[in-house]
Scaffold this active site. Sequence first.
Site, short mmCIF file in Angstrom:
data_model
loop_
_atom_site.label_atom_id
_atom_site.label_comp_id
_atom_site.label_asym_id
_atom_site.label_seq_id
_atom_site.Cartn_x
_atom_site.Cartn_y
_atom_site.Cartn_z
N GLY A 9 0.83 -1.19 0.00
CA GLY A 9 0.00 0.00 0.00
C GLY A 9 0.87 1.24 0.00
CB ALA A 10 0.32 4.63 1.36
N GLY A 12 4.19 0.63 2.18
CA GLY A 12 4.96 -0.42 1.53
C GLY A 12 5.54 0.03 0.22
CB ALA A 132 3.21 6.84 2.16
CE LYS A 188 3.43 5.90 13.36
NZ LYS A 188 3.99 4.87 12.49
CG ASN A 196 -4.33 6.63 12.21
OD1 ASN A 196 -4.50 6.32 11.04
ND2 ASN A 196 -3.13 6.76 12.74
CB SER A 261 -2.88 5.07 7.40
OG SER A 261 -2.88 4.78 8.78
CD GLU A 274 -3.61 -0.83 10.22
OE1 GLU A 274 -2.80 -1.74 9.99
OE2 GLU A 274 -3.28 0.38 10.24
#
Length: 313
Positions: A9-10, A12, A132, A188, A196, A261, A274
């Site tokens: 994805g973004a 990766g 990303a 994090k 998120n 994300s 997630e």
Amino acid sequence: MKIIIAGAGAMGSRFGLMLHQAGNEVTLVDGWQDHVKAIKENGLKANFNGEEVTAHLAIEWQQELSSLKTETELVVLFTKAMQLDQMLQDIQPVLSENTKVLCLLNGIGHEDIIASYVPEQNIFIGNTMWTAGIEGPGRVKLFGEGSVELQNFAKGQEEAAIELAKILSQAGLNAKYSDNILYSIYRKACVNGTMNGLCTILDTNMAGFGATKFADEMVTKIVNEFAEIAAQEEVFLDVEEVIAHIETCFDPELIGLHYPSMYQDLIKHNRLTEIDYINGAVSRKGKKYHVPTPYCDFLTQLIHSKEEILHAQ
């Protein structure tokens, strides 16, 4: 080095592109067929800090890896947390007894799942502050600066972890070895546990959320819940520093204009999130340790409710 990015994805795609540019032999692996098809046909297209880049990376659909003949030295896991178990099953054909597996997923506790498929001495865990965004099949937007921290899961693999950090840094990924990665992972997780879910519910980027008068109070409440759970596991967060770090995300001159994300997954792409591996993990641990986590409980419920309303898949 022969590297597989498991989950293209973004993030990766960012790591795959940068490792490819550094001269590594990179293969992307993903379960999104349109994405795989687009990259096979046209290469990975990226807006890389304002420059249009096309990279012709190898890519495979994760359910068709049995025919992939490669001696993989490193697998970097970037799948979504809820897809981790299936990805680990699917990549078994490319794992050898010497393949190192680096997990950079958002959330808490992934090493327990990985250890069911990979020898502990081959497992490395870490986190990344790179950002990303994915703009469509085969196309990503990469901007800003970031970093990576990582550590060996099993004792005695410190030199191997240091070498992995060196390989990532040679690709410009600013990686370093950590002797206390759980602190960094929880730190994090606090960023993800605030930015998120809140940006997704409020339908805004990080700068927009930070401009609200209640932003500081909400961030403080959530970070304190994460810190109380972390302390039960002998990880002691510097709460004031973590809050100050999160609030740098509000700056539009840095990454404030970024949509996290989870927002990209649910709002832009109508995908399940997630949340169960971020705020939901804190909620579960709160019940386990008998520690109240009302903000994480409520935010988890709100995100799941929004998933239902939007019929996310």
